[in-house]
Each structure stands twice: as structure tokens, then as C-alpha cells.
Motif scaffolding. Structure first.
Motif, PDB file in Angstrom:
ATOM      1  N   PHE A  74       0.827  -1.209   0.000  1.00  0.00           N
ATOM      2  CA  PHE A  74       0.000   0.000   0.000  1.00  0.00           C
ATOM      3  C   PHE A  74       0.858   1.254   0.000  1.00  0.00           C
ATOM      4  CE2 PHE A  74      -2.551   3.352   1.901  1.00  0.00           C
ATOM      5  CZ  PHE A  74      -3.736   3.256   1.178  1.00  0.00           C
ATOM      6  N   TYR A  75       1.854   1.277   0.873  1.00  0.00           N
ATOM      7  CA  TYR A  75       2.749   2.432   0.949  1.00  0.00           C
ATOM      8  C   TYR A  75       3.923   2.209   0.000  1.00  0.00           C
ATOM      9  CZ  TYR A  75      -0.091   3.761   4.917  1.00  0.00           C
ATOM     10  OH  TYR A  75      -1.167   4.112   5.712  1.00  0.00           O
ATOM     11  N   ASP A  76       3.691   2.555  -1.258  1.00  0.00           N
ATOM     12  CA  ASP A  76       4.633   2.275  -2.330  1.00  0.00           C
ATOM     13  C   ASP A  76       5.795   3.269  -2.299  1.00  0.00           C
ATOM     14  OD1 ASP A  76       5.858   1.373  -4.570  1.00  0.00           O
ATOM     15  OD2 ASP A  76       4.226   1.851  -5.949  1.00  0.00           O
ATOM     16  N   GLU A  77       7.020   2.755  -2.408  1.00  0.00           N
ATOM     17  CA  GLU A  77       8.202   3.620  -2.468  1.00  0.00           C
ATOM     18  C   GLU A  77       8.949   3.398  -3.779  1.00  0.00           C
ATOM     19  OE1 GLU A  77      10.577   3.397   1.019  1.00  0.00           O
ATOM     20  OE2 GLU A  77       8.910   3.819   2.380  1.00  0.00           O
ATOM     21  N   ARG A  78       8.181   3.143  -4.847  1.00  0.00           N
ATOM     22  CA  ARG A  78       8.772   2.943  -6.167  1.00  0.00           C
ATOM     23  C   ARG A  78       8.162   3.938  -7.158  1.00  0.00           C
ATOM     24  NH1 ARG A  78      10.662  -1.905  -8.052  1.00  0.00           N
ATOM     25  NH2 ARG A  78      10.906  -0.693  -9.972  1.00  0.00           N
ATOM     26  N   PRO A  79       8.486   5.233  -7.036  1.00  0.00           N
ATOM     27  CA  PRO A  79       7.949   6.204  -7.998  1.00  0.00           C
ATOM     28  C   PRO A  79       8.373   5.898  -9.424  1.00  0.00           C
ATOM     29  CG  PRO A  79       9.691   7.190  -6.650  1.00  0.00           C
ATOM     30  CD  PRO A  79       9.335   5.883  -6.019  1.00  0.00           C
ATOM     31  N   ASP A  80       9.531   5.276  -9.587  1.00  0.00           N
ATOM     32  CA  ASP A  80       9.983   4.926 -10.935  1.00  0.00           C
ATOM     33  C   ASP A  80       9.059   3.896 -11.574  1.00  0.00           C
ATOM     34  OD1 ASP A  80      10.970   3.093  -8.917  1.00  0.00           O
ATOM     35  OD2 ASP A  80      12.170   2.151 -10.495  1.00  0.00           O
ATOM     36  N   LEU A  81       8.555   2.958 -10.768  1.00  0.00           N
ATOM     37  CA  LEU A  81       7.634   1.945 -11.283  1.00  0.00           C
ATOM     38  C   LEU A  81       6.292   2.582 -11.651  1.00  0.00           C
ATOM     39  CD1 LEU A  81       6.994  -0.975 -11.940  1.00  0.00           C
ATOM     40  CD2 LEU A  81       6.385  -1.327  -9.532  1.00  0.00           C
ATOM     41  N   ASN A  82       5.816   3.488 -10.790  1.00  0.00           N
ATOM     42  CA  ASN A  82       4.566   4.184 -11.103  1.00  0.00           C
ATOM     43  C   ASN A  82       4.683   4.955 -12.414  1.00  0.00           C
ATOM     44  OD1 ASN A  82       3.284   3.247  -8.821  1.00  0.00           O
ATOM     45  ND2 ASN A  82       3.780   5.041  -7.592  1.00  0.00           N
ATOM     46  N   GLU A  83       5.837   5.542 -12.643  1.00  0.00           N
ATOM     47  CA  GLU A  83       6.052   6.280 -13.890  1.00  0.00           C
ATOM     48  C   GLU A  83       5.928   5.356 -15.101  1.00  0.00           C
ATOM     49  OE1 GLU A  83       9.857   8.089 -13.522  1.00  0.00           O
ATOM     50  OE2 GLU A  83       9.229   9.517 -11.971  1.00  0.00           O
ATOM     51  N   GLN A  84       6.442   4.153 -14.963  1.00  0.00           N
ATOM     52  CA  GLN A  84       6.337   3.206 -16.072  1.00  0.00           C
ATOM     53  C   GLN A  84       4.896   2.723 -16.267  1.00  0.00           C
ATOM     54  OE1 GLN A  84       8.623   2.608 -18.299  1.00  0.00           O
ATOM     55  NE2 GLN A  84       9.968   4.001 -17.181  1.00  0.00           N
ATOM     56  N   MET A  85       4.149   2.572 -15.162  1.00  0.00           N
ATOM     57  CA  MET A  85       2.745   2.198 -15.280  1.00  0.00           C
ATOM     58  C   MET A  85       1.976   3.268 -16.051  1.00  0.00           C
ATOM     59  SD  MET A  85       2.260  -0.733 -13.836  1.00  0.00           S
ATOM     60  CE  MET A  85       3.726  -1.652 -13.400  1.00  0.00           C
ATOM     61  N   HIS A  93       2.826   3.302 -19.752  1.00  0.00           N
ATOM     62  CA  HIS A  93       2.285   2.186 -20.520  1.00  0.00           C
ATOM     63  C   HIS A  93       0.762   2.090 -20.449  1.00  0.00           C
ATOM     64  CE1 HIS A  93       6.531   1.035 -20.436  1.00  0.00           C
ATOM     65  NE2 HIS A  93       6.252   0.316 -21.512  1.00  0.00           N
ATOM     66  N   GLY A  94       0.104   3.157 -20.007  1.00  0.00           N
ATOM     67  CA  GLY A  94      -1.348   3.235 -20.115  1.00  0.00           C
ATOM     68  C   GLY A  94      -2.144   2.537 -19.044  1.00  0.00           C
ATOM     69  N   VAL A  95      -1.500   2.156 -17.956  1.00  0.00           N
ATOM     70  CA  VAL A  95      -2.239   1.522 -16.865  1.00  0.00           C
ATOM     71  C   VAL A  95      -3.219   2.536 -16.277  1.00  0.00           C
ATOM     72  CG1 VAL A  95      -2.025   0.534 -14.552  1.00  0.00           C
ATOM     73  CG2 VAL A  95      -0.430  -0.133 -16.351  1.00  0.00           C
ATOM     74  N   LEU A  96      -4.465   2.122 -16.129  1.00  0.00           N
ATOM     75  CA  LEU A  96      -5.532   3.050 -15.733  1.00  0.00           C
ATOM     76  C   LEU A  96      -5.557   3.353 -14.247  1.00  0.00           C
ATOM     77  CD1 LEU A  96      -8.438   1.564 -17.883  1.00  0.00           C
ATOM     78  CD2 LEU A  96      -7.098   3.627 -18.357  1.00  0.00           C
ATOM     79  N   GLY A  97      -5.265   2.355 -13.419  1.00  0.00           N
ATOM     80  CA  GLY A  97      -5.375   2.561 -11.980  1.00  0.00           C
ATOM     81  C   GLY A  97      -4.654   1.480 -11.207  1.00  0.00           C
ATOM     82  N   VAL A  98      -4.536   1.704  -9.902  1.00  0.00           N
ATOM     83  CA  VAL A  98      -3.839   0.764  -9.031  1.00  0.00           C
ATOM     84  C   VAL A  98      -4.744   0.333  -7.895  1.00  0.00           C
ATOM     85  CG1 VAL A  98      -2.784   2.694  -7.762  1.00  0.00           C
ATOM     86  CG2 VAL A  98      -1.787   0.409  -7.570  1.00  0.00           C
ATOM     87  N   GLU A  99      -4.721  -0.966  -7.605  1.00  0.00           N
ATOM     88  CA  GLU A  99      -5.426  -1.534  -6.448  1.00  0.00           C
ATOM     89  C   GLU A  99      -4.593  -2.703  -5.946  1.00  0.00           C
ATOM     90  OE1 GLU A  99      -7.776  -4.863  -7.138  1.00  0.00           O
ATOM     91  OE2 GLU A  99      -5.801  -4.852  -8.093  1.00  0.00           O
ATOM     92  N   MET A 100      -5.175  -3.616  -5.152  1.00  0.00           N
ATOM     93  CA  MET A 100      -4.324  -4.594  -4.482  1.00  0.00           C
ATOM     94  C   MET A 100      -4.802  -6.049  -4.551  1.00  0.00           C
ATOM     95  SD  MET A 100      -3.186  -2.474  -1.050  1.00  0.00           S
ATOM     96  CE  MET A 100      -1.938  -3.707  -0.626  1.00  0.00           C
ATOM     97  N   GLU A 101      -5.833  -6.347  -5.345  1.00  0.00           N
ATOM     98  CA  GLU A 101      -6.373  -7.708  -5.292  1.00  0.00           C
ATOM     99  C   GLU A 101      -6.628  -8.397  -6.632  1.00  0.00           C
ATOM    100  OE1 GLU A 101      -6.986  -5.684  -1.562  1.00  0.00           O
ATOM    101  OE2 GLU A 101      -8.016  -5.160  -3.422  1.00  0.00           O
TER     102      GLU A 101
END
Length: 236
Positions: free
Chosen positions: A159-170, A173-181
Motif C-alpha cells: 500500500f505504501y509504495d516507495e517505487r515512484p519509478d515503477l509508477n512512472e512506467q505504469m 504504458h497506459g495503466v488506468l489505476g492501481v489496487e491490491m487484489e
């Protein structure tokens, strides 16, 4: 009864809606189902079975994260005969075109890892939704006039993500949203030949910082539940 679900045989419907929050399961059951009956409260994870337009439905909490979801989905499928499982939950928007209150229908779910990762070893399995559910949900959303996006999401294992570089790639590449399940739910559905879909309300936005006010959450989440029910029973 199983280790985590106290329902008796026959008390769980073949169609199960899975919010993460057990109290959202209670709210959804009392709001949308006729004569909902509490069938599980083991460890505080509430599950209710009732009727929607003549169709039997269970709404059961799954907890937060893929390990928790995996426990409940496995037991619902293997021990109670669930055939259609639809996640209803919130997510964070990751594209400028996605706004708070919008609904995302997750066609695919990318992830760094799920509880099933050990099975696939070197294979990068691509979890995806059931087409019949996805199509029916898209039509239901259109009929309701709800702003909806269909595409890939990211199922995070933290939940507490510390990978801003990964979010940038998401985002790139057109990823619409983030969740956990959702990714683990789609994998389990594929494994057990069930149908699965994630219908998600955008409650906050990673790029803009916008967030859905608590007073408006029930109305927006209500659209999501209705879309999920119409997806499961398109003729109702």
C-alpha cells in the motif's frame, strides 16, 4: 465450513461479489439485496447471501491485499462452489483521462507478484478478466451513463509504495489505476475455470491528488455495485 468461512453448505451463492472491506459488504448487501442473511462473520469478515431481481447472490469481504483475497477466493471456489467472482472496490487513478468517481473495468491486471507466483516460476502469466462479464459490465455502465474506462490496471502488493519509478512506467504504458487484489483473483479464476472481473471506483488520483469526499462515496460505490450485478445477470 472452512478455516476462514463459517457458512454452512448451500449458504454461499454461485455468484459472489467481493469488496475488500467487510462493512462495505454489509452496506452493499443491505442496500441492494432482498432479504440478505449473514452467513459468515469468522474473524470479522462478513458475508451475506440474498436475492437480486430473482437471482441468488453472496456479497463477502475479501480483506486487503492479494494474500487475503487468495484465502477467501480459494475457499469460496473450492469448498462452496462459487463460479462467478466479481471484485468491487476502490482504486487510485493513474491517467489524466481518468477522474475521481469514474469506474474502471479491469481487462488485465499487471503485478510484481501474487501468492500464485511460485507456481509459474519463470513464466510471466498474464491475468485477465472473463470476456462475458467484461462485455456485460461495459454495457451496463453505458446504460447507466457512468463514465467508464476499460483496460489494464496494476495490482500492487504494497500500500505504501516507495517505487515512484515503477509508477512512472505504469503511467507511461497506459495503466488506468492501481489496487491490491485483482491479479490474484484473475489467476485463481483461470486455474479453477471460473469467471472473474474487477469493477473499481476511482476514489483518489495518483497524479492530481484529487480524492473522493467521504460523503459522496456511497453514491459512487453504488454505481459500481449495480454494474457488477448487471454484469453477473445481464438479463435481469
Amino acid at each position: 465450513m472452512t478455516i476462514h468461512i463459517g457458512a454452512n453448505p448451500g449458504e454461499i451463492a454461485e455468484t459472489v461479489l467481493l469488496p475488500g472491506d467487510p462493512y462495505r459488504a454489509k452496506w452493499a448487501a443491505e442496500t441492494f439485496l432482498d432479504n440478505p442473511v449473514l452467513v459468515n462473520e469468522v474473524r470479522g469478515m462478513l458475508g451475506f447471501t440474498g436475492m437480486w431481481r430473482g437471482n441468488r447472490v453472496t456479497i463477502h469481504g475479501s480483506g486487503m491485499g492479494m494474500p487475503s483475497l487468495s484465502i477467501y477466493a480459494n475457499e469460496l471456489i473450492r469448498d462452496y462452489g462459487a463460479k462467478t467472482l466479481i471484485r468491487i472496490g476502490s482504486c487510485g487513478g493513474m491517467q489524466d483521462s481518468v477522474e475521481v468517481r469514474d469506474v474502471i473495468l479491469a481487462m488485465t491486471a499487471s503485478t510484481l507478484g501474487t501468492p500464485s507466483r511460485g507456481i509459474f516460476r519463470e513464466l510471466s502469466f498474464a491475468p485477465c478478466a472473463d470476456w462475458s462479464l467484461l462485455h456485460a459490465a461495459a454495457r451496463a455502465a453505458e446504460d447507466k451513463g457512468v463514465r467508464t474506462h476499460v483496460g489494464g490496471i496494476y495490482s500492487s502488493d504494497v500500500f505504501y509504495d516507495e517505487r515512484p519509478d515503477l509508477n512512472e512506467q505504469m503511467v507511461r504504458h497506459g495503466v488506468l489505476g492501481v489496487e491490491m487484489e485483482a491479479a490474484e483473483l484473475y489467476i485463481l479464476a483461470a486455474r479453477h475455470k471460473c469467471r472473474a472481473l474487477a469493477v473499481l471506483t476511482v476514489s483518489d488520483h495518483l497524479l492530481t491528488g484529487a480524492a473522493l469526499p467521504s460523503a459522496e462515496r456511497e453514491t459512487s460505490f453504488g454505481d459500481m455495485v449495480e454494474i457488477a450485478l448487471h454484469a453477473a445477470f445481464p438479463g435481469a
